[in-house]
Design a protein around this motif. Sequence first.
Motif, PDB file in Angstrom:
ATOM      1  N   ARG A  11      -2.225   4.651  10.018  1.00 50.86           N
ATOM      2  CA  ARG A  11      -3.694   5.095   9.681  1.00 50.86           C
ATOM      3  C   ARG A  11      -4.167   6.120  10.742  1.00 50.86           C
ATOM      4  O   ARG A  11      -5.078   7.110  10.480  1.00 50.86           O
ATOM      5  CB  ARG A  11      -4.732   3.747   9.678  1.00 50.86           C
ATOM      6  CG  ARG A  11      -4.361   3.047   8.131  1.00 50.86           C
ATOM      7  CD  ARG A  11      -5.154   2.153   8.233  1.00 50.86           C
ATOM      8  NE  ARG A  11      -4.599   0.859   7.332  1.00 50.86           N
ATOM      9  CZ  ARG A  11      -4.314  -0.270   7.898  1.00 50.86           C
ATOM     10  NH1 ARG A  11      -4.890  -0.781   8.986  1.00 50.86           N
ATOM     11  NH2 ARG A  11      -3.620  -1.350   6.900  1.00 50.86           N
ATOM     12  N   CYS A  41      -4.838   0.722   0.069  1.00 51.52           N
ATOM     13  CA  CYS A  41      -5.686  -0.608   0.281  1.00 51.52           C
ATOM     14  C   CYS A  41      -6.955  -0.095   0.885  1.00 51.52           C
ATOM     15  O   CYS A  41      -7.265   0.941   1.299  1.00 51.52           O
ATOM     16  CB  CYS A  41      -4.826  -1.322   1.473  1.00 51.52           C
ATOM     17  SG  CYS A  41      -4.683  -0.532   3.149  1.00 51.52           S
ATOM     18  N   CYS A  62       0.795  -1.081   0.002  1.00 53.30           N
ATOM     19  CA  CYS A  62       0.212   0.137   0.092  1.00 53.30           C
ATOM     20  C   CYS A  62       1.161   1.016  -0.077  1.00 53.30           C
ATOM     21  O   CYS A  62       1.928   1.511   0.658  1.00 53.30           O
ATOM     22  CB  CYS A  62      -0.857  -0.061   1.244  1.00 53.30           C
ATOM     23  SG  CYS A  62      -1.814   1.474   1.491  1.00 53.30           S
ATOM     24  N   CYS A  93      -0.078   2.701   3.958  1.00 55.42           N
ATOM     25  CA  CYS A  93       0.415   2.219   4.905  1.00 55.42           C
ATOM     26  C   CYS A  93       1.716   1.190   4.783  1.00 55.42           C
ATOM     27  O   CYS A  93       2.255   1.536   3.463  1.00 55.42           O
ATOM     28  CB  CYS A  93      -0.848   1.575   5.799  1.00 55.42           C
ATOM     29  SG  CYS A  93      -1.342   0.314   4.942  1.00 55.42           S
ATOM     30  N   CYS A 150      -6.970   1.459   4.474  1.00 55.58           N
ATOM     31  CA  CYS A 150      -6.572   2.929   4.530  1.00 55.58           C
ATOM     32  C   CYS A 150      -7.882   3.785   3.778  1.00 55.58           C
ATOM     33  O   CYS A 150      -8.139   5.126   4.413  1.00 55.58           O
ATOM     34  CB  CYS A 150      -5.390   3.261   3.657  1.00 55.58           C
ATOM     35  SG  CYS A 150      -3.959   2.597   4.622  1.00 55.58           S
TER      36      CYS A 150
HETATM   37 ZN   LIG Z   1      -2.880   0.804   3.295  1.00 52.39          ZN
END
Ligand SMILES: [Zn+2]
Length: 398
Positions: free
Chosen positions: A332, A49, A14, A17, A52
């Motif tokens: 996050r 992702c 991602c 993250c 997120c």
């Molecule tokens: Zn993510």
Amino acid sequence: MTTKYGLPEEVKFCKRCVMSNQRPVSYPEFKHKPDRKAPTIHFDEDGICDACRYAEQKEQIDWQSREEQLLQLLDKYRRNDGQYDCIVPGSGGKDSAIAAHLLKYKYGMHPLTVTWPPIMYTDYGFQNWKNWIEVGGFDNESHKPNGRVQRLLTKLSIQNLLHPFQTFILGQKNLAPKVALRHQIPLVFYGENEAEYGNPIADNSTSLRDKSFYTTQHLNEIYLGGVSIPELQEKYDIDLVDLLPYLPADHQQLQAFPLEVHYLGYYLKWTPQEAYYYAVENTGFQARPFRTQGTYSKYNSIDDKIDDLHYYTTFMKFGIGRATYDASQEIRNGHVTREEGVALVHKYDGEFPDRYFREVMDYIGLDPEEFMELCDAARSPHLWEQVNGDWTLRHQVS
Ligand SMILES: [Zn+2]
């Protein structure tokens, strides 16, 4: 290149993250067989992702109106006649501690707390469970299953699925609805929705837990440790009564009783760090003074000696260790930057959890060498290669 477990062949991380696209998403545990193809987390066209994206959406939620919905729900079920009106499952870890405490002391509910104990309590886990009840002030029902059967099932789940934590997950998911039915308590509250960490975003748009996670109509569709119920009965001579703690609630009973299972995290903004501070303050929760192996944190899931091994196996199977899970969540929540997260993953992910390893192997009766062989056999060739005799990840987050 072939991949195991139906994992995506191309490994991606991602952009926001540090999670990889190899992360499986929730799947009914009792359908888990050696040949299962795990659905994995979705990445959008920007390389972000679902977890997120959900964290982003959460920023837009009108929490005041969510709390009003919660108050309406609680008003509907609150009892003042000396009976319990809701169930809070948990171990006394930070999330169940805050959930039970808010419901009882802020919202005037009368929760019964329900505990499926760890397979092997850590000292801190046991103390935190006691403090939850003693300091927090709750009634509690714990259900400890037959130890001989649990050890066997845990061993089978390692041998067949490399999944040391399965008996815990099964018991923990299935216990609360069954206790609710037994006592005719119509409301169950979990803390946060695990779907926030990677299930399809649509799953998060409701507070109700998907019933497929805790009911099933047919006994022969259920697998424990990758073995069917009839086979466990015949080959391993296990009585059905000793398997019941792991099985979902009876479908017909559930249909006859209007049970609602909710996540408090749907109604109240939930961040792990705040839950931690709240639990320290109100239920005597204590972090461990030492770092959990495989990650950098001291207060997440510290109840069970087998937990560290669980994340070691996710590292083998999916290339994702505990630091990846922890750092992704903290990125996050804005507690660490992505750059810091990458460094934490490089430093801690996949560290071998030797603190309790021997003790765990002795307890379930598994040869440590067999465990290491099972780990190597579980490595998917698209994730792992041998370099000068050492296993190395082909792709690392950067
Ligand atoms: Zn993510």
